[in-house]
Enzyme design. Structure first.
Site, PDB file in Angstrom:
ATOM      1  N   ASP A 501      38.779 -21.023 -22.798  1.00 35.25           N
ATOM      2  CA  ASP A 501      39.844 -20.343 -23.539  1.00 35.25           C
ATOM      3  C   ASP A 501      40.791 -21.304 -24.237  1.00 35.25           C
ATOM      4  O   ASP A 501      41.559 -20.907 -25.103  1.00 35.25           O
ATOM      5  CB  ASP A 501      40.685 -19.518 -22.557  1.00 35.25           C
TER       6      ASP A 501
HETATM    7  C1  GLC Z   1      45.368 -20.061 -20.165  1.00 35.74           C
HETATM    8  C2  GLC Z   1      44.707 -20.786 -19.007  1.00 35.74           C
HETATM    9  C3  GLC Z   1      43.237 -20.557 -18.988  1.00 35.74           C
HETATM   10  C4  GLC Z   1      42.966 -19.101 -19.093  1.00 35.74           C
HETATM   11  C5  GLC Z   1      43.713 -18.443 -20.247  1.00 35.74           C
HETATM   12  C6  GLC Z   1      43.497 -16.961 -20.202  1.00 35.74           C
HETATM   13  O1  GLC Z   1      44.912 -20.530 -21.360  1.00 35.74           O
HETATM   14  O2  GLC Z   1      44.903 -22.174 -19.080  1.00 35.74           O
HETATM   15  O3  GLC Z   1      42.689 -21.086 -17.827  1.00 35.74           O
HETATM   16  O4  GLC Z   1      41.606 -18.910 -19.294  1.00 35.74           O
HETATM   17  O5  GLC Z   1      45.067 -18.700 -20.154  1.00 35.74           O
HETATM   18  O6  GLC Z   1      44.103 -16.284 -21.236  1.00 35.74           O
HETATM   19  C1  GLC Z   2      40.090 -18.577 -17.043  1.00 30.04           C
HETATM   20  C2  GLC Z   2      39.639 -17.361 -17.810  1.00 30.04           C
HETATM   21  C3  GLC Z   2      38.190 -17.460 -18.183  1.00 30.04           C
HETATM   22  C4  GLC Z   2      37.928 -18.742 -18.885  1.00 30.04           C
HETATM   23  C5  GLC Z   2      38.402 -19.936 -18.087  1.00 30.04           C
HETATM   24  C6  GLC Z   2      38.292 -21.223 -18.838  1.00 30.04           C
HETATM   25  O1  GLC Z   2      39.510 -18.584 -15.781  1.00 30.04           O
HETATM   26  O2  GLC Z   2      39.864 -16.189 -17.063  1.00 30.04           O
HETATM   27  O3  GLC Z   2      37.825 -16.372 -18.985  1.00 30.04           O
HETATM   28  O4  GLC Z   2      36.564 -18.821 -19.143  1.00 30.04           O
HETATM   29  O5  GLC Z   2      39.738 -19.753 -17.726  1.00 30.04           O
HETATM   30  O6  GLC Z   2      39.226 -21.327 -19.846  1.00 30.04           O
END
Ligand code: GLC
Ligand code: GLC
Length: 828
Positions: A501
């Site tokens: 993300d």
């Molecule tokens: C933030 C977190 C990430 C997560 C995302 C979800 O970016 O660092 O881990 O996946 O939020 O929206």
């Molecule tokens: C968080 C989010 C997941 C994403 C991950 C890596 O766990 O929930 O959707 O893949 O972060 O960013």
């Protein structure tokens, strides 16, 4: 009784499937989840936490403040007061924090028991949610261990949330005026106390309310927080508890609480049990009031439920039912290997965590407020992989819910709210990996159940029934979505982000506080993802196999061909010489390459490409995994990328916003580690796979509790990486895709027992030192008792099923209607 290895904060009681915490001040709250269908509760080892119905944001029953001091303040509190001396304490230690002479918290599957002794009064509270009910029970047993009678006051306390947790924490000008309660007897039960009903907004559009009941005659009650606590006082010293006198306060606005006061005199050695019930109830819209023209809650349906659970025999029966429910679920896959950490995680805790992640996705934990995130599209599809064998019917329902939030163009809402099952417009769409995960979820479900019929289910797009198409069509559009979004190197366009993300190559955020993912400033026609390429190959091969199974030969051929084409690109512009590259940015510059100054190698593409079978024959896979071992592996797990980004890069987005070593910026983002474990088994290296498995295995990390900090019985999202000052420290426990993927890696790849369309496959890739192991797997109504014996150092298997030799490693489903199959496996 087996010996336990006691660590500083507690120990595993494997026989009882419990983790026992032996001192209350754990490094962080060590928590558990109660409830697994609609009514949920989080509970810490000191009784902190909150409850909600289906949706932690929209139907919150009780309040919780996250970044509070002291930590973990707010919960299911009980106060005990010695009426002779005036001394008072909390049997769960918090919130009074008077030293307890004995303390023990047992977290089990769906229940928590906190037992303590102070002032020679023993208190044991069993907290659980009965199967199929929308309520929680706190069953408190007090025992007088003195040689003289004890005159004890017991006070309960919960703070009600005004339903929408976000509004509750922000909209005070309204909320301080709307709180309402009813405090009324339970008809026909003169010996039990008045029930406290929390009915804020019931007079207008809500048809639900909460109730808090007690099995005893009351000495008093309170429902107004500041009356109970006393002005400017906290939960650690409520005025009512201090004086021993309740005020019978009725809340009109302000902060609504529920507190019962019970007075008991216990003879020496005497025990007495008090039951509290906190619950949620929804009335029919047109039958809310009784009498109908009044403003009084209609309690005709809920009263018998309350009465039922105030009875000890019913409570005990409900608890036994919960225990049986879980022993049945855990019984579906049981192993006995030479490694105790493997055994207890597979047999108990990893499976349990998979249920919780299936239920919650990423919505409600001690690190996720339950306000920000509903159910994730990609997350839920992955959570299902570790859950589907337990209750496939629920996985089926989930698949149909998720698919209904898919868009007509094959794309997907990134998140949806569990209560409304609608896509979340704030987060929106355009995470280009999302749709492919649906294929993996559906394939896993059909392999487990053989229910090919699900492919014909009519499922709406964008929740619009007019746009309904068979589920199979959704899967096709998922692949089509990627094929229609290909960038300059022939790789899939990344959109707002792929699995990571925080790798935001189109967003360019330079304003503090802006969302990194939803601030699109580029049209996104350039930045590409090697990760999505690998995921596409994996998904296309799955769909091809599925299409072949249902006689859609031309689809099968087409998807195999598309997978092959994408594989070529992955090994072309996607390959860096010794590992898979990560992406190309908006300027078409490579990310995850030796050419880069920072972020030269990323874990995700190594895992997913090899899972897709890319480069396995050609030796690329082994090279990539050797690079992972050399550059990313640490004793605490495998780091997401190296070298860490030392500064903020506008064109990379959130990933570089984290200090080096944390989260996606070179943290050990545990979710990705099992992909590497599985990849290692694909190239036949069982020792390496299991070694990686143990590095992040919470049970194996129990002896470094002060560093690890999180619960030793569940996975955490992240362990700080090598670049961090706190290398080895875990964060964000419980709600992480790590649960499902580790379960898949250990059970299906390392232990190698894996459902397929044609039967159960047994193809272990385990450490060479293992002489063998035993397993039981229930699959499509048949129990497989599997004995594996090593006769040589490799991974070659020969199998017999009920004495008959089997070709290959897949045991066909029994045709004679046998219910048990004895499987003997020789590894050479
Ligand atoms: C933030 C977190 C990430 C997560 C995302 C979800 O970016 O660092 O881990 O996946 O939020 O929206
Ligand atoms: C968080 C989010 C997941 C994403 C991950 C890596 O766990 O929930 O959707 O893949 O972060 O960013």
């Amino acid at each position: 009784m087996k010996g336990f290895t006691r660590m500083k904060y507690g120990y595993f009681d494997d026989e009882n499937h419990e983790y026992v915490i032996s001192q209350p001040n754990t490094p962080l709250p060590w928590i558990n989840y109660l409830g697994s269908e609609a009514y949920f509760a989080l509970i810490s080892n000191t009784a902190g936490g909150y409850s909600f119905y289906k949706d932690a944001r929209l139907r919150r029953l009780t309040r919780y403040r996250y970044n509070n001091a002291p930590l973990d303040m707010g919960g299911r509190y009980i106060y005990l007061r010695d009426n002779a001396s005036g001394a008072f304490w909390s049997p769960s230690w918090m919130p009074v924090r008077v030293k307890l002479d004995e303390y023990e918290c047992r977290h089990g599957q769906g229940y928590t028991i906190i037992r303590s002794v102070a002032n020679d009064i023993e208190a044991r509270t069993r907290y659980f949610v009965p199967v199929g009910e929308n309520l929680e029970i706190w069953e408190l047993t007090l025992t007088n261990r003195r040689s003289a009678p004890a005159d004890i006051s017991t006070f309960s306390a919960v703070e009600f949330c005004l339903w929408d947790a976000n509004d509750d924490g922000t909209n005070f000008q309204r909320n301080y005026s709307i709180g309402q309660v009813e405090i009324v007897p339970l008809p026909g039960h003169p010996s039990v106390g008045d029930v406290i009903y929390h009915k804020t907004e019931y007079r207008e559009r809500r048809d639900h309310f909460a109730y808090f009941a007690c099995s005893e005659k009351l000495a008093g009650f309170d429902t107004q927080r500041e009356t109970f606590l006393g002005p400017y006082r906290g939960w650690d010293s409520p005025a009512v508890v201090e004086t021993g006198v309740s005020c019978q306060s009725e809340a009109h606005g302000w902060q609504v609480i529920g507190s019962h006061h019970i007075k008991l005199t216990l003879a020496p050695g005497e025990s007495h049990t008090i039951r509290f019930i906190l619950g949620y109830h929804e009335n029919p819209k047109n039958d809310k009031f009784d009498p109908p023209d009044s403003q009084v809650i209609n309690k005709r349906i809920v009263e018998p439920i309350i009465a039922k659970y105030l009875q000890s025999t019913n409570v005990e029966a409900a608890f036994q039912q919960l225990r049986e429910h879980w022993s049945k679920l855990l019984g579906i896959y049981q192993v006995e290997t030479p490694d105790e950490h493997t055994n207890r995680m597979v047999n108990i805790w990893n499976a349990y965590q998979c249920m919780v992640t299936f239920n919650m996705s990423r919505s409600a934990s001690y690190f996720e407020s339950g306000i920000g995130r509903g159910m994730g599209f990609r997350d839920s599809n992955q959570d299902l992989l570790g859950f589907v064998h337990m209750i496939p019917e629920r996985a089926r329902e989930r698949i149909l819910d998720i698919a209904a939030t898919q868009l007509e163009n094959g794309g997907a809402y990134h998140q949806y709210q569990p209560l409304t099952k609608r896509g979340n417009n704030d987060v929106g769409t355009g995470f280009n990996d999302d749709p492919a995960w649906l294929i993996l979820g559906v394939a896993a479900y059909i392999k487990e159940t053989g229910d090919f019929g699900i492919l014909d289910e009519l499922v709406p797009y964008d929740n619009n029934p007019d746009l309904a198409k068979p589920l199979y069509d959704h899967l096709q559009r998922s692949l089509q979505y990627t094929l229609e979004r290909i960038g300059p190197h022939g790789l899939p366009l990344i959109g707002r982000a792929d699995w990571n993300d925080c790798l935001n190559l189109n967003c360019f955020s330079d304003t503090p506080g802006q969302s990194f993912q939803t601030t699109t400033s580029k049209d996104g026609k350039v930045a590409e993802s090697v990760f999505i390429a690998g995921l596409f190959v994996l998904a296309a091969r799955e769909l091809s196999a599925l299409a072949r199974k249902v006689g859609r030969e031309s689809d099968a051929t087409r998807y195999t061909h598309e997978a092959q084409e994408m594989e070529k690109v992955t090994l072309g512009p996607g390959w860096d010489g010794a590992w898979f590259r990560r992406a190309y940015d908006d300027f078409s510059n490579v990310i995850g390459s030796k050419e880069c100054e920072e972020g030269q190698i990323f874990i995700e593409p190594q895992g997913i490409c090899i899972l897709a079978g890319i480069g396995v024959e050609s030796g690329h896979a082994q090279k990539a995994l050797d690079s992972v071992a050399e550059r990313l592996a640490t004793p605490h797990g495998i780091i997401l990328q190296q070298p860490a980004y030392s500064k903020y890069y506008l064109h990379l987005g959130e990933i570089s916003s984290y200090p080096p070593g944390y989260k996606e910026n070179a943290g050990i983002f545990c979710h990705t580690n099992p992909w590497i474990m599985a990849a290692e088994t694909i190239i036949g290296r069982g020792d390496k796979a299991h070694d990686y498995y143990l590095r992040i295995n919470p049970s194996a990390r129990e002896n470094i509790g002060d560093l690890h900090k999180c619960e030793p019985y569940v996975y955490a999202q992240m362990i700080a990486g090598r670049d961090a000052a706190t290398h080895g420290e875990a964060k964000n426990s419980w709600l992480t895709g790590t649960a499902a993927w580790n379960y898949v890696a250990i059970t299906q790849f390392i232990l190698g027992i894996r459902p397929t369309y044609d039967g159960l496959q047994v193809a272990p890739v385990v450490p060479q030192s293992w002489k063998g192991f035993n397993a039981t797997r229930k699959f499509r109504g048949v129990t497989y008792n599997i004995k594996i014996e090593r006769q040589g150092p490799g991974n070659q298997v020969s199998l017999t099923a009920n004495g008959a030799a089997i070709q290959g490693s897949v045991i066909p489903l029994p045709t004679q209607g046998e219910k048990t199959v004895e499987v003997v496996v020789t590894l050479r």
